[in-house]
Write a protein that holds these residues in place. Sequence first.
Motif, mmCIF file in Angstrom:
data_model
loop_
_atom_site.group_PDB
_atom_site.id
_atom_site.type_symbol
_atom_site.label_atom_id
_atom_site.label_comp_id
_atom_site.label_asym_id
_atom_site.label_seq_id
_atom_site.Cartn_x
_atom_site.Cartn_y
_atom_site.Cartn_z
ATOM 1 N N GLU A 104 0.832 -1.207 0.000
ATOM 2 C CA GLU A 104 0.000 0.000 0.000
ATOM 3 C C GLU A 104 0.865 1.255 0.000
ATOM 4 O O GLU A 104 0.572 2.223 -0.715
ATOM 5 C CB GLU A 104 -0.919 -0.013 1.228
ATOM 6 C CG GLU A 104 -1.991 -1.105 1.183
ATOM 7 C CD GLU A 104 -2.810 -1.164 2.456
ATOM 8 O OE1 GLU A 104 -2.465 -0.413 3.404
ATOM 9 O OE2 GLU A 104 -3.774 -1.937 2.514
ATOM 10 N N LYS A 105 1.937 1.242 0.823
ATOM 11 C CA LYS A 105 2.828 2.400 0.867
ATOM 12 C C LYS A 105 3.540 2.604 -0.472
ATOM 13 O O LYS A 105 3.700 3.743 -0.933
ATOM 14 C CB LYS A 105 3.853 2.234 1.984
ATOM 15 C CG LYS A 105 3.253 2.351 3.384
ATOM 16 C CD LYS A 105 4.307 2.172 4.462
ATOM 17 C CE LYS A 105 3.701 2.292 5.857
ATOM 18 N NZ LYS A 105 4.709 2.095 6.920
ATOM 19 N N ASN A 106 3.965 1.512 -1.105
ATOM 20 C CA ASN A 106 4.602 1.633 -2.422
ATOM 21 C C ASN A 106 3.650 2.220 -3.448
ATOM 22 O O ASN A 106 4.041 3.039 -4.291
ATOM 23 C CB ASN A 106 5.106 0.265 -2.887
ATOM 24 C CG ASN A 106 6.326 -0.207 -2.112
ATOM 25 O OD1 ASN A 106 7.098 0.607 -1.609
ATOM 26 N ND2 ASN A 106 6.505 -1.507 -2.014
ATOM 27 N N GLU A 107 2.385 1.809 -3.345
ATOM 28 C CA GLU A 107 1.385 2.338 -4.269
ATOM 29 C C GLU A 107 1.175 3.833 -4.037
ATOM 30 O O GLU A 107 1.073 4.621 -4.989
ATOM 31 C CB GLU A 107 0.066 1.590 -4.087
ATOM 32 C CG GLU A 107 -1.011 1.992 -5.083
ATOM 33 C CD GLU A 107 -2.285 1.171 -4.924
ATOM 34 O OE1 GLU A 107 -3.259 1.466 -5.633
ATOM 35 O OE2 GLU A 107 -2.281 0.250 -4.077
ATOM 36 N N ILE A 108 1.138 4.230 -2.745
ATOM 37 C CA ILE A 108 0.987 5.652 -2.423
ATOM 38 C C ILE A 108 2.189 6.449 -2.924
ATOM 39 O O ILE A 108 2.049 7.545 -3.490
ATOM 40 C CB ILE A 108 0.814 5.837 -0.899
ATOM 41 C CG1 ILE A 108 -0.525 5.236 -0.448
ATOM 42 C CG2 ILE A 108 0.883 7.316 -0.519
ATOM 43 C CD1 ILE A 108 -0.706 5.229 1.057
ATOM 44 N N ILE A 109 3.398 5.885 -2.727
ATOM 45 C CA ILE A 109 4.612 6.564 -3.190
ATOM 46 C C ILE A 109 4.592 6.720 -4.706
ATOM 47 O O ILE A 109 4.965 7.767 -5.245
ATOM 48 C CB ILE A 109 5.860 5.784 -2.733
ATOM 49 C CG1 ILE A 109 6.020 5.890 -1.208
ATOM 50 C CG2 ILE A 109 7.119 6.305 -3.428
ATOM 51 C CD1 ILE A 109 7.126 5.026 -0.649
ATOM 52 N N GLN A 110 4.168 5.681 -5.406
ATOM 53 C CA GLN A 110 4.081 5.765 -6.861
ATOM 54 C C GLN A 110 3.086 6.841 -7.299
ATOM 55 O O GLN A 110 3.346 7.603 -8.238
ATOM 56 C CB GLN A 110 3.695 4.402 -7.431
ATOM 57 C CG GLN A 110 4.784 3.340 -7.295
ATOM 58 C CD GLN A 110 4.328 1.985 -7.804
ATOM 59 O OE1 GLN A 110 3.187 1.825 -8.229
ATOM 60 N NE2 GLN A 110 5.221 1.015 -7.757
ATOM 61 N N ASN A 111 1.939 6.909 -6.581
ATOM 62 C CA ASN A 111 0.950 7.935 -6.914
ATOM 63 C C ASN A 111 1.497 9.336 -6.658
ATOM 64 O O ASN A 111 1.306 10.256 -7.466
ATOM 65 C CB ASN A 111 -0.329 7.713 -6.102
ATOM 66 C CG ASN A 111 -1.070 6.454 -6.509
ATOM 67 O OD1 ASN A 111 -0.940 5.991 -7.644
ATOM 68 N ND2 ASN A 111 -1.845 5.880 -5.599
ATOM 69 N N LEU A 112 2.190 9.494 -5.506
ATOM 70 C CA LEU A 112 2.778 10.795 -5.191
ATOM 71 C C LEU A 112 3.855 11.173 -6.202
ATOM 72 O O LEU A 112 3.964 12.341 -6.604
ATOM 73 C CB LEU A 112 3.368 10.774 -3.779
ATOM 74 C CG LEU A 112 2.368 10.728 -2.616
ATOM 75 C CD1 LEU A 112 3.104 10.589 -1.293
ATOM 76 C CD2 LEU A 112 1.491 11.973 -2.605
ATOM 77 N N THR A 113 4.659 10.182 -6.607
ATOM 78 C CA THR A 113 5.692 10.446 -7.609
ATOM 79 C C THR A 113 5.070 10.891 -8.925
ATOM 80 O O THR A 113 5.545 11.824 -9.582
ATOM 81 C CB THR A 113 6.547 9.188 -7.827
ATOM 82 O OG1 THR A 113 7.131 8.777 -6.588
ATOM 83 C CG2 THR A 113 7.646 9.447 -8.837
ATOM 84 N N SER A 114 3.991 10.217 -9.302
ATOM 85 C CA SER A 114 3.300 10.587 -10.539
ATOM 86 C C SER A 114 2.724 11.997 -10.445
ATOM 87 O O SER A 114 2.854 12.799 -11.386
ATOM 88 C CB SER A 114 2.185 9.575 -10.816
ATOM 89 O OG SER A 114 1.458 9.932 -11.969
ATOM 90 N N TYR A 116 3.821 14.371 -8.476
ATOM 91 C CA TYR A 116 4.956 15.312 -8.452
ATOM 92 C C TYR A 116 5.467 15.574 -9.863
ATOM 93 O O TYR A 116 5.728 16.727 -10.240
ATOM 94 C CB TYR A 116 6.069 14.737 -7.581
ATOM 95 C CG TYR A 116 7.334 15.543 -7.594
ATOM 96 C CD1 TYR A 116 7.425 16.737 -6.872
ATOM 97 C CD2 TYR A 116 8.441 15.130 -8.323
ATOM 98 C CE1 TYR A 116 8.582 17.491 -6.897
ATOM 99 C CE2 TYR A 116 9.610 15.877 -8.339
ATOM 100 C CZ TYR A 116 9.669 17.049 -7.625
ATOM 101 O OH TYR A 116 10.829 17.791 -7.652
#
Length: 387
Positions: A104-114, A116
């Motif tokens: 879940e955290k990796n998915e959130i990080i990927q969404n935040l990266t996208s 950004y």
Amino acid sequence: MNSKPYFGMYTRIIIYLMFAHLIIAGISFISFMYRLTSQTPADSCALLDLLLYQTIFLLMMEVLIIAAIMSVMVYANRKSGNLTSQHTADIENLITQHQRELEEKNEIIQNLTSLYEKTIRSSSQKSEFFYNVSHELKTPLSVILGAIQLISQKYPLDEKDRRKSTRHLITIKQNCYRLLRLINNILDISRIDSGYIKTNLVNCNIVYLVEDITSSVIPYVEQKGLSLEFDTLDEEIITAVDVDKIERIILNLLSNAVKFTNPGGKIFVKVAKKFNNVIIKVKDTGIGIPKNMQAAIFERYRQVQNDLTSEIDGSGIGLSIVKSFVSLHNGVIKVKSKENKGSEFIISLPIHLCEENQWHDSNCQNSQSKIIEAINIEFSDIYSIAP
């Protein structure tokens, strides 16, 4: 590596060996006593029989005790196995839960990266748009200003018409300068954001440069009933600077001082050398800056908001550009201020020389006209500009 399973296995082997030893020894002793009893006379047989029965009883007790110990061990091992199984299941559940949280955290990080990356791309596109639009606006403004100068020089009018046309030309020219000032600020912001802004460093006497800018501003300052003083502890401080950006820095600070200082007030400009730095101070006796706003005045689009500044126009990007220009010189700027007591802006720039040994010619006519033009643009929202 866990040694508990091996310890339990060795314990069980020892107990089995002891159990086998007791049984073998007991059976051997009972067999020996039985043969001895059969060969003993009848009068001594009763004592041997008692000893034989006692031995059989002790052997049975030992067998029962060992059997009880083995039962306890089996029960303990079984219970331990159940606990181990439960513990293993709990660990597996925790591992599964942890993996799920990581996913879940990796998915959130990927969404935040996208998000950004999209934000950076949008910001870059916005800066590029403003840059292009500002360039397009600057060209016709330059044409208008050129046409005004041409009209003033080439087409003289009689006294009555000259007074009327002069008033209109002043209005046109002043508003052209105001637009040009805003466009220049937008272009500088776009260059700063994109990283395309560069410094054209030349060696110069920064004391004379700041004094020249200050002296050129005095007529404008006196129009508002203010006094302007320049002071220095050193007649010459040679360092490498971008002259155009130093002019923008000083003029912006002076224009702000003029805006926020009431008639009768004073403005002070001071240059000094401290260790290996040149210190430039611009101080006024104006309305000051509230303490809760002092940390934010160098942020973009931030302005001091109170009853005393409600009628003063501004885009809120001037001081942010000043800070960026100071940073391009590897310097720092800070402010000291008290409400109704005035403000003091302090700039510290490191002293160094250009390797190319390029020098700024402050006496050339082109340099003087550039300063006048820069003053007209920077002070366009304060004074009427002559056509």
